[in-house]
Write an enzyme that holds these catalytic residues in place. Structure first.
Site, PDB file in Angstrom:
ATOM      1  N   ASP A   2       0.818  -1.133   0.126  1.00  0.00           N
ATOM      2  CA  ASP A   2       0.186   0.000   0.016  1.00  0.00           C
ATOM      3  C   ASP A   2       0.871   1.394  -0.043  1.00  0.00           C
ATOM      4  OD1 ASP A   2      -2.381   1.382   0.217  1.00  0.00           O
ATOM      5  OD2 ASP A   2      -2.476   1.421   2.277  1.00  0.00           O
ATOM      6  N   HIS A   8      -7.007   9.668   5.336  1.00  0.00           N
ATOM      7  CA  HIS A   8      -6.625   8.835   6.316  1.00  0.00           C
ATOM      8  C   HIS A   8      -6.712   9.130   7.838  1.00  0.00           C
ATOM      9  CE1 HIS A   8      -4.030   7.583   2.803  1.00  0.00           C
ATOM     10  NE2 HIS A   8      -4.800   6.530   2.960  1.00  0.00           N
ATOM     11  N   GLY A   9      -6.750   8.051   8.637  1.00  0.00           N
ATOM     12  CA  GLY A   9      -7.028   8.541  10.090  1.00  0.00           C
ATOM     13  C   GLY A   9      -8.342   9.015  10.278  1.00  0.00           C
ATOM     14  N   HIS A  43      -9.722   4.669  -0.784  1.00  0.00           N
ATOM     15  CA  HIS A  43      -8.667   4.740   0.677  1.00  0.00           C
ATOM     16  C   HIS A  43      -9.314   5.676   1.677  1.00  0.00           C
ATOM     17  CE1 HIS A  43      -4.702   3.465  -1.313  1.00  0.00           C
ATOM     18  NE2 HIS A  43      -5.516   3.368  -2.416  1.00  0.00           N
ATOM     19  N   GLY A  44      -8.822   5.676   2.948  1.00  0.00           N
ATOM     20  CA  GLY A  44      -9.398   6.119   4.064  1.00  0.00           C
ATOM     21  C   GLY A  44     -10.996   5.834   4.250  1.00  0.00           C
ATOM     22  N   SER A  70     -12.233   4.207   6.946  1.00  0.00           N
ATOM     23  CA  SER A  70     -12.759   4.098   8.115  1.00  0.00           C
ATOM     24  C   SER A  70     -13.298   5.291   8.437  1.00  0.00           C
ATOM     25  CB  SER A  70     -11.463   4.095   9.252  1.00  0.00           C
ATOM     26  OG  SER A  70     -11.003   2.559   8.974  1.00  0.00           O
ATOM     27  N   ASN A  95     -10.074   0.269   1.499  1.00  0.00           N
ATOM     28  CA  ASN A  95      -9.167   0.092   2.272  1.00  0.00           C
ATOM     29  C   ASN A  95      -9.290   0.482   3.612  1.00  0.00           C
ATOM     30  OD1 ASN A  95      -7.916  -0.420  -0.166  1.00  0.00           O
ATOM     31  ND2 ASN A  95      -6.148   1.070   0.158  1.00  0.00           N
ATOM     32  N   ASN A 116      -7.725   0.960   8.093  1.00  0.00           N
ATOM     33  CA  ASN A 116      -6.515   0.661   8.737  1.00  0.00           C
ATOM     34  C   ASN A 116      -6.866   1.347  10.085  1.00  0.00           C
ATOM     35  OD1 ASN A 116      -3.890   0.171   9.896  1.00  0.00           O
ATOM     36  ND2 ASN A 116      -3.069   2.259   8.901  1.00  0.00           N
TER      37      ASN A 116
END
Length: 281
Positions: A80, A175-176, A203-204, A206, A225, A227
């Site tokens: 990634d 992200h985050g 992406h991102g 969450s 994705n 995380n």
């Protein structure tokens, strides 16, 4: 990767990509995938490679866990946010199934040139390649960037001139942890999907609502994705276990609790992606 992601793309579900941060992530994710008959992508971010032991060690560890746990669902190992051509080549040489090359913050001509170099090398080894346009904002695994929405023209150019297999267009995710509500550009998303008709990657994820994730899947996102979501759950469980069991010094007991939480969260992620029971086992 190609076989499974195209199937997801055609049948309107997404394969979850879950990033790992240690051995217990691998075990928890594999357990959830097997129990829920879901294909899964286990990913390592470029900046986490040294921490996790290097490309070959990571790949062999995942493959060994697949074997010892008798996992029969598809498990794809993915790099990634590969930040260099050389790093992507090392992942290919180590045996990764798929690599993402991310030089999306460069001018589009440079992004295309370098992405094509990765594609040319990876495709010789039957390795799948994902590219990115725009910039997913936020912070993850030491990577920090400001949100920049992808342009449709740049998406089309990168896809058609570099011959990537899938495209990650930055369309409002970060992200985050999210501050406020995600603002995904579904109009542009649909336009990109209609023009290119290749698997898209989100992406991102969450923090994005289930409704918006489902809408993204319907607009061509066959890989999503995760995380932060799983890391927060693990962190919360670890703190709670240690607070409730101050005299338990057994690593096995402490890690067992974490594995269970990772597995439970991974199952929730698979449900969000509609990938449960998509594999005959």
């Amino acid at each position: 990767m190609k076989k499974h992601i195209l199937e997801a793309f055609e049948k309107n579900y997404a394969i979850p990509q879950i990033n790992i941060n240690g051995l217990i992530w691998i075990e928890g994710i594999l357990k959830a995938a097997q129990e829920n008959a879901s294909p899964v992508i286990i990913a390592t971010t470029d900046k986490n490679i040294p921490f996790l032991g290097g490309y070959e060690f990571i790949l062999k560890t995942i493959k060994n866990k697949v074997k010892t746990m008798n996992i029969s669902v598809p498990v794809i190992v993915h790099l990634d946010h590969g930040l260099s051509v050389e790093g992507c080549k090392k992942a290919v040489d180590a045996g990764y199934d798929s690599v993402m090359f991310d030089r999306s913050q460069l001018p589009i001509d440079e992004n295309i040139k370098l992405t094509k170099e990765v594609v040319d090398y990876a495709h010789k080894h039957d390795v799948y390649v994902e590219g990115e346009v725009g910039a997913v904002g936020g912070s993850e695994d030491g990577m920090v960037s400001n949100l920049k929405y992808a342009s449709v023209d740049d998406c089309v150019r990168l896809a058609k001139e570099s011959f990537i297999d899938s495209l990650a267009p930055a369309l409002g995710s970060v992200h985050g942890e999210y501050v406020g509500e995600p603002d995904l550009d579904f109009g542009k998303m649909q336009q990109i999907n209609d023009i290119l008709n290749i698997p898209l990657v989100l992406h991102g994820a969450s923090g994005i609502s289930d409704h918006d994730l489902d809408k993204a899947i319907k607009n061509g996102h066959a890989k999503i994705n995760f995380n932060t979501e799983i890391n927060i759950a693990w962190n919360k469980d670890l703190r709670q276990y240690l607070n409730n069991n101050p005299n338990d010094y057994s690593p096995q007991n402490i890690l067992k609790s974490g594995i269970k939480t990772i597995s439970t969260t991974a199952q929730s992620i698979m449900s969000k992606c509609s990938s449960i029971n998509k594999v005959n086992i």
